[in-house]
Write a protein that holds these residues in place. Structure first.
Motif, PDB file in Angstrom:
ATOM      1  N   ALA A 142     -28.107 -33.662 -26.790  1.00 56.64           N
ATOM      2  CA  ALA A 142     -26.998 -34.311 -26.081  1.00 56.64           C
ATOM      3  C   ALA A 142     -27.442 -35.608 -25.416  1.00 56.64           C
ATOM      4  CB  ALA A 142     -26.377 -33.361 -25.053  1.00 56.64           C
ATOM      5  N   ALA A 194     -23.807 -40.577 -20.092  1.00 47.18           N
ATOM      6  CA  ALA A 194     -22.926 -39.644 -19.383  1.00 47.18           C
ATOM      7  C   ALA A 194     -21.783 -40.353 -18.688  1.00 47.18           C
ATOM      8  CB  ALA A 194     -23.730 -38.849 -18.356  1.00 47.18           C
ATOM      9  N   ASP A 244     -18.921 -36.849 -14.972  1.00 50.76           N
ATOM     10  CA  ASP A 244     -20.266 -36.374 -14.657  1.00 50.76           C
ATOM     11  C   ASP A 244     -20.460 -36.418 -13.151  1.00 50.76           C
ATOM     12  OD1 ASP A 244     -22.970 -35.862 -14.392  1.00 50.76           O
ATOM     13  OD2 ASP A 244     -23.527 -36.986 -16.182  1.00 50.76           O
ATOM     14  N   ILE A 265     -30.507 -33.501 -22.365  1.00 47.28           N
ATOM     15  CA  ILE A 265     -30.689 -32.276 -21.583  1.00 47.28           C
ATOM     16  C   ILE A 265     -32.007 -32.300 -20.815  1.00 47.28           C
ATOM     17  CG2 ILE A 265     -31.129 -29.795 -21.774  1.00 47.28           C
ATOM     18  CD1 ILE A 265     -28.196 -30.535 -21.970  1.00 47.28           C
ATOM     19  N   ARG A 312     -31.964 -34.351 -17.697  1.00 44.06           N
ATOM     20  CA  ARG A 312     -31.195 -33.745 -16.608  1.00 44.06           C
ATOM     21  C   ARG A 312     -32.054 -32.758 -15.807  1.00 44.06           C
ATOM     22  NH1 ARG A 312     -25.946 -34.900 -16.563  1.00 44.06           N
ATOM     23  NH2 ARG A 312     -25.172 -36.127 -18.317  1.00 44.06           N
ATOM     24  N   CYS A 319     -21.534 -31.901 -23.623  1.00 48.24           N
ATOM     25  CA  CYS A 319     -22.848 -31.423 -24.079  1.00 48.24           C
ATOM     26  C   CYS A 319     -22.715 -30.278 -25.072  1.00 48.24           C
ATOM     27  CB  CYS A 319     -23.687 -30.977 -22.884  1.00 48.24           C
ATOM     28  SG  CYS A 319     -24.260 -32.313 -21.810  1.00 48.24           S
ATOM     29  N   GLU A 357     -22.328 -30.977 -28.728  1.00 43.91           N
ATOM     30  CA  GLU A 357     -23.529 -31.376 -29.457  1.00 43.91           C
ATOM     31  C   GLU A 357     -24.262 -30.198 -30.093  1.00 43.91           C
ATOM     32  OE1 GLU A 357     -24.551 -34.790 -29.664  1.00 43.91           O
ATOM     33  OE2 GLU A 357     -22.479 -34.924 -28.970  1.00 43.91           O
ATOM     34  N   VAL A 391     -27.678 -25.918 -21.503  1.00 43.65           N
ATOM     35  CA  VAL A 391     -26.627 -26.833 -21.051  1.00 43.65           C
ATOM     36  C   VAL A 391     -26.151 -26.448 -19.647  1.00 43.65           C
ATOM     37  CG1 VAL A 391     -24.233 -27.535 -21.398  1.00 43.65           C
ATOM     38  CG2 VAL A 391     -25.827 -27.581 -23.321  1.00 43.65           C
TER      39      VAL A 391
END
Length: 353
Positions: free
Chosen positions: A206, A210, A219, A240, A243, A319, A322, A338
């Protein structure tokens, strides 16, 4: 339903078919506030919110004070902000040393978790006041030597339990290669997890912007407030893996930022006349809004970051799109990734069709 809501993720029977996601909103706890005095509301809030109770109370007292036209002392605002930041520190540590190993099928570090859990109450002990920092128009005094010593302890703890090196050294790293070098060398669960994401090819899942021009995804994650950090920016689009790294960036920055608020270098959120109270919780921005008339709460609203991130146009849905082409086993694992990357505090279930 709970006061925090729940997410249901349904994996399709056919690869390539859309992954289903349903966000079950939290039960309407705001009904409990109507007709109550502001003081009563402040007692209810931490009782009905098991997740981020400090941040919830912080947003609530700001909303109520704004609605009442109260302007508390700057030291009280600073105390509230640092307590919320310390709660963020605890939550990020628990995710990194308890939850991330579980995603790899391993056990987390229980002893380190106990140390992290002890930081907020130890920090709170550094403030004195008849009603505590979260009373209406409260007045508190800070024991700065005690708080500074605790921040030194937290910094040393993070170096040992999370980074395996000094935080400023870790923050000086740039790009995927230097991050992989750290992951391979450091002997911590956070490093093992980041290395596992790289080694399995899951770090880059992903990898799309964002937010920005033309992007409709909402987001409201903790990633957003750290997106401009040099280390995080060097990783490119917020996949991912990035994050998860955003939480480590925040952990590395928090002790210094808490010091900045304590000594007045950085301002803390203050009540607004609109009755709006917004604070940054561990999982993202949290909003409370209140209207008070004749000493009683007549309207009350809460907008948690979860409601934004798991909405139809939220980042979680984007996400999950994906992972639709993956095989069932990989879909299931990545669905867990996720949710934990977007909002590790929400209750959720992954179901296979």
């Amino acid at each position: 339903m709970t006061a925090e809501g729940r997410v249901m993720i349904d994996l399709p029977a056919t690869p390539g078919a859309p992954v289903g996601m349903t966000y079950l909103p939290p039960s309407d706890v705001t009904r409990l506030m109507i007709g109550k005095t502001p003081e009563e509301v402040l007692k209810i809030i931490p009782l009905v919110h098991g997740v981020c109770a400090t941040a919830q109370t912080h947003a609530s007292v700001l909303a109520l004070e704004g609605a009442l036209g109260i302007k508390p002392p700057k030291q009280t605002l600073s105390a509230r902000q640092t307590l919320t930041m310390m709660e963020c520190l605890r939550e990020h540590v628990l995710r990194a040393i308890i939850d991330w190993p579980k995603l790899m099928g391993q056990r987390g570090g229980v002893m380190a978790a106990r140390q992290a859990i002890a930081f907020p109450p130890r920090f709170q002990a550094g403030f004195t006041g008849a009603e505590g920092a979260f009373g209406l128009n409260a007045e508190v005094a800070a024991n700065l030597p005690h708080l500074a010593g605790l921040l030194d302890d937290a910094t040393a703890f993070l170096e040992t339990a999370v980074f395996g090196e000094a935080a400023d050294v870790w923050l000086s790293r740039r790009g995927h290669d230097q991050l992989r070098q750290w992951a391979a060398a450091a002997d911590t669960t956070a490093a093992w997890f980041v290395g596992w994401l790289f080694d399995t090819g899951r770090f880059g899942i992903a990898a799309f912007p964002a937010f920005g021009a033309g992007d409709t995804a909402v987001d409201a994650t903790s990633y957003v407030r750290r997106a401009s950090d040099p280390l995080l920016a060097s990783l490119g689009a917020p996949a991912i893996g990035a994050r998860f790294v955003a939480r480590l960036v925040e952990l590395a920055r928090l002790p210094g930022e808490i010091r900045g608020v304590l000594i007045g270098e950085t301002s803390a959120p203050a009540p607004l006349a609109s009755g709006r109270g917004e604070v940054e919780a561990a999982r993202g921005p949290l909003l409370h809004w209140a209207r008070v008339e004749e000493g009683r709460v007549r309207e009350y609203r809460i907008v948690p970051p979860t409601a934004c991130n798991f909405a139809r146009q939220g980042i979680a849905s984007r996400c999950l799109e994906e992972i639709a082409a993956m095989d069932r086993e990989e879909q299931q694992l990545c669905a867990h990734l996720v949710v934990n990357a977007v909002d590790p505090c929400v209750a959720y279930e992954v179901r296979a069709a």
